[in-house]
Design a protein around this motif. Structure first.
Motif, mmCIF file in Angstrom:
data_model
loop_
_atom_site.group_PDB
_atom_site.id
_atom_site.type_symbol
_atom_site.label_atom_id
_atom_site.label_comp_id
_atom_site.label_asym_id
_atom_site.label_seq_id
_atom_site.Cartn_x
_atom_site.Cartn_y
_atom_site.Cartn_z
ATOM 1 N N MET A 1 -16.742 -4.166 -7.183
ATOM 2 C CA MET A 1 -15.584 -4.433 -6.339
ATOM 3 C C MET A 1 -15.014 -5.790 -6.712
ATOM 4 S SD MET A 1 -15.631 -4.387 -2.221
ATOM 5 C CE MET A 1 -15.604 -6.049 -1.623
ATOM 6 N N SER A 2 -13.700 -5.864 -6.760
ATOM 7 C CA SER A 2 -13.036 -7.147 -6.948
ATOM 8 C C SER A 2 -11.951 -7.257 -5.883
ATOM 9 C CB SER A 2 -12.446 -7.255 -8.356
ATOM 10 O OG SER A 2 -11.288 -6.461 -8.471
ATOM 11 N N GLU A 3 -11.185 -8.304 -5.967
ATOM 12 C CA GLU A 3 -10.127 -8.522 -4.988
ATOM 13 C C GLU A 3 -9.113 -7.385 -4.966
ATOM 14 O OE1 GLU A 3 -7.391 -12.108 -4.789
ATOM 15 O OE2 GLU A 3 -9.398 -13.027 -4.755
ATOM 16 N N ASP A 4 -8.856 -6.812 -6.143
ATOM 17 C CA ASP A 4 -7.796 -5.809 -6.219
ATOM 18 C C ASP A 4 -8.215 -4.491 -6.884
ATOM 19 O OD1 ASP A 4 -8.080 -6.813 -8.738
ATOM 20 O OD2 ASP A 4 -5.949 -7.206 -9.073
ATOM 21 N N SER A 5 -9.536 -4.251 -7.003
ATOM 22 C CA SER A 5 -9.976 -2.979 -7.593
ATOM 23 C C SER A 5 -11.357 -2.577 -7.090
ATOM 24 C CB SER A 5 -9.999 -3.068 -9.126
ATOM 25 O OG SER A 5 -11.069 -3.873 -9.558
ATOM 26 N N LEU A 6 -11.647 -1.299 -7.239
ATOM 27 C CA LEU A 6 -12.968 -0.743 -6.978
ATOM 28 C C LEU A 6 -13.368 0.092 -8.189
ATOM 29 C CD1 LEU A 6 -12.645 0.618 -3.313
ATOM 30 C CD2 LEU A 6 -14.005 -1.335 -4.052
ATOM 31 N N THR A 7 -14.643 0.039 -8.562
ATOM 32 C CA THR A 7 -15.158 0.911 -9.609
ATOM 33 C C THR A 7 -16.096 1.901 -8.947
ATOM 34 O OG1 THR A 7 -14.984 -0.837 -11.262
ATOM 35 C CG2 THR A 7 -16.414 1.035 -11.792
ATOM 36 N N LEU A 8 -15.823 3.187 -9.172
ATOM 37 C CA LEU A 8 -16.599 4.262 -8.562
ATOM 38 C C LEU A 8 -17.437 4.967 -9.615
ATOM 39 C CD1 LEU A 8 -13.754 5.958 -6.478
ATOM 40 C CD2 LEU A 8 -15.276 4.117 -5.759
ATOM 41 N N VAL B 1 -14.908 5.193 -12.842
ATOM 42 C CA VAL B 1 -13.453 5.056 -12.747
ATOM 43 C C VAL B 1 -13.120 3.786 -11.981
ATOM 44 C CG1 VAL B 1 -13.323 6.599 -10.729
ATOM 45 C CG2 VAL B 1 -11.283 6.209 -12.104
ATOM 46 N N LYS B 2 -12.275 2.961 -12.603
ATOM 47 C CA LYS B 2 -11.815 1.725 -11.971
ATOM 48 C C LYS B 2 -10.415 1.980 -11.441
ATOM 49 C CE LYS B 2 -12.739 -1.950 -14.214
ATOM 50 N NZ LYS B 2 -12.680 -2.992 -15.261
ATOM 51 N N VAL B 3 -10.235 1.785 -10.143
ATOM 52 C CA VAL B 3 -8.968 2.118 -9.494
ATOM 53 C C VAL B 3 -8.437 0.894 -8.748
ATOM 54 C CG1 VAL B 3 -10.140 3.041 -7.441
ATOM 55 C CG2 VAL B 3 -7.849 3.826 -7.980
ATOM 56 N N ASN B 4 -7.110 0.767 -8.714
ATOM 57 C CA ASN B 4 -6.493 -0.309 -7.939
ATOM 58 C C ASN B 4 -6.827 -0.121 -6.469
ATOM 59 O OD1 ASN B 4 -5.164 -1.489 -10.166
ATOM 60 N ND2 ASN B 4 -3.490 -0.015 -9.990
ATOM 61 N N ALA B 5 -7.210 -1.202 -5.819
ATOM 62 C CA ALA B 5 -7.532 -1.129 -4.385
ATOM 63 C C ALA B 5 -7.216 -2.475 -3.762
ATOM 64 C CB ALA B 5 -8.993 -0.757 -4.180
ATOM 65 N N PRO C 1 -6.146 -4.923 -0.504
ATOM 66 C CA PRO C 1 -6.652 -4.898 0.877
ATOM 67 C C PRO C 1 -5.973 -3.815 1.734
ATOM 68 C CG PRO C 1 -6.404 -7.161 0.149
ATOM 69 C CD PRO C 1 -5.827 -6.283 -0.941
ATOM 70 N N ALA C 2 -4.719 -3.518 1.444
ATOM 71 C CA ALA C 2 -3.993 -2.506 2.224
ATOM 72 C C ALA C 2 -4.438 -1.074 1.896
ATOM 73 C CB ALA C 2 -2.490 -2.647 1.985
ATOM 74 N N THR C 3 -4.895 -0.838 0.668
ATOM 75 C CA THR C 3 -5.260 0.526 0.267
ATOM 76 C C THR C 3 -6.766 0.750 0.133
ATOM 77 O OG1 THR C 3 -5.084 -0.007 -2.093
ATOM 78 C CG2 THR C 3 -3.091 0.830 -0.994
ATOM 79 N N ARG C 4 -7.539 -0.311 0.217
ATOM 80 C CA ARG C 4 -8.991 -0.229 0.005
ATOM 81 C C ARG C 4 -9.660 0.807 0.912
ATOM 82 N NH1 ARG C 4 -11.844 -3.589 -2.827
ATOM 83 N NH2 ARG C 4 -10.299 -5.239 -2.663
ATOM 84 N N GLY C 5 -9.292 0.835 2.177
ATOM 85 C CA GLY C 5 -9.898 1.783 3.120
ATOM 86 C C GLY C 5 -9.677 3.230 2.711
ATOM 87 N N LYS D 1 -2.736 8.165 -7.294
ATOM 88 C CA LYS D 1 -1.631 7.504 -6.581
ATOM 89 C C LYS D 1 -1.865 6.001 -6.408
ATOM 90 C CE LYS D 1 -3.360 8.797 -2.010
ATOM 91 N NZ LYS D 1 -3.099 9.637 -0.837
ATOM 92 N N PHE D 2 -3.109 5.551 -6.535
ATOM 93 C CA PHE D 2 -3.415 4.122 -6.424
ATOM 94 C C PHE D 2 -3.319 3.425 -7.785
ATOM 95 C CE2 PHE D 2 -5.896 6.362 -3.199
ATOM 96 C CZ PHE D 2 -5.328 5.816 -2.056
ATOM 97 N N GLY D 3 -3.436 4.203 -8.841
ATOM 98 C CA GLY D 3 -3.402 3.670 -10.192
ATOM 99 C C GLY D 3 -4.801 3.536 -10.758
ATOM 100 N N VAL D 4 -5.117 4.371 -11.714
ATOM 101 C CA VAL D 4 -6.410 4.316 -12.378
ATOM 102 C C VAL D 4 -6.287 3.323 -13.526
ATOM 103 C CG1 VAL D 4 -8.108 5.610 -13.722
ATOM 104 C CG2 VAL D 4 -7.046 6.662 -11.709
ATOM 105 N N ARG D 5 -7.077 2.263 -13.485
ATOM 106 C CA ARG D 5 -7.029 1.220 -14.514
ATOM 107 C C ARG D 5 -7.812 1.611 -15.764
ATOM 108 N NH1 ARG D 5 -7.944 -4.665 -11.756
ATOM 109 N NH2 ARG D 5 -6.160 -4.582 -10.345
#
Length: 178
Positions: A115-122, A89-93, A95-99, A140-144
């Motif tokens: 990981m990219s500047e604005d997303s994480l893949t889990l 799953v790739k989700v928006n992340a 810097p403010a929401t990454r943690g 709530k973060f937005g699943v891409r």
């Protein structure tokens, strides 16, 4: 009702298409399908989830046995078994929401695989309920983007039915634990 079927087949071309065709001709939808090799050379395992009542699935099982390359069919629906799925799953992340996203990933024992500047893949592995639960928390973060395997299942040789135990309020002393 959904049924999980484990089908052992000879590893030959066309087997999967014959099985899928048989289900389609009889109006059954295969909701989940996983195919892979087994520990026995020349034998593949097909794990599928199909919807239908007990009688209809019993009839489908009889039809499967009529196919020449089918070696064994087992309905795992009521059998104690280990079930798992894999989800990426790739989700928006930002810097403010990454943690917070990383915290949710940790709670669900998932792995960050990109990981990219604005997303994480889990990478999430677990029973289907776990996958739904983490998706609810990540929404709530937005699943891409998301990709899921079908359900894999193996019979529990111990015979312990964890789904039954999870549904019960069984005191530990009844299980021999003090």
């Amino acid at each position: 009702m959904k049924h999980t079927l484990a089908v052992l087949v000879e590893d030959e071309s066309g087997v999967l298409s014959r099985i899928a065709g048989m289900f389609a001709r009889r109006g059954f939808n295969i909701e989940s399908l996983v195919v892979g090799p087994t520990s026995t050379r020349g034998v593949s395992r097909i794990t599928m989830v199909v919807a239908g009542d007990d009688h209809a699935v019993e009839q489908m099982t009889k039809q499967l046995y009529k196919l020449i390359n089918v070696l064994k069919v087992q309905d795992l629906t009521e059998v104690p078994c280990v079930q798992r799925e894999l989800m990426l799953v790739k989700v928006n992340a930002t810097p403010a929401t990454r943690g917070e996203v990383i915290e949710i990933a940790t709670i669900f024992r998932s792995s960050i695989v990109d990981m990219s500047e604005d997303s994480l893949t889990l990478q999430v592995v677990g029973d289907p309920g776990k996958l739904v639960a983490i998706l609810q928390n990540l929404s709530k973060f937005g699943v891409r983007e998301m990709a899921r395997t079908g359900k894999l299942a193996l019979v529990r040789e111990s015979g312990v039915n964890t789904e039954f135990l999870n549904a019960q309020d069984v005191p530990l002393r009844e299980l021999g634990v003090s």
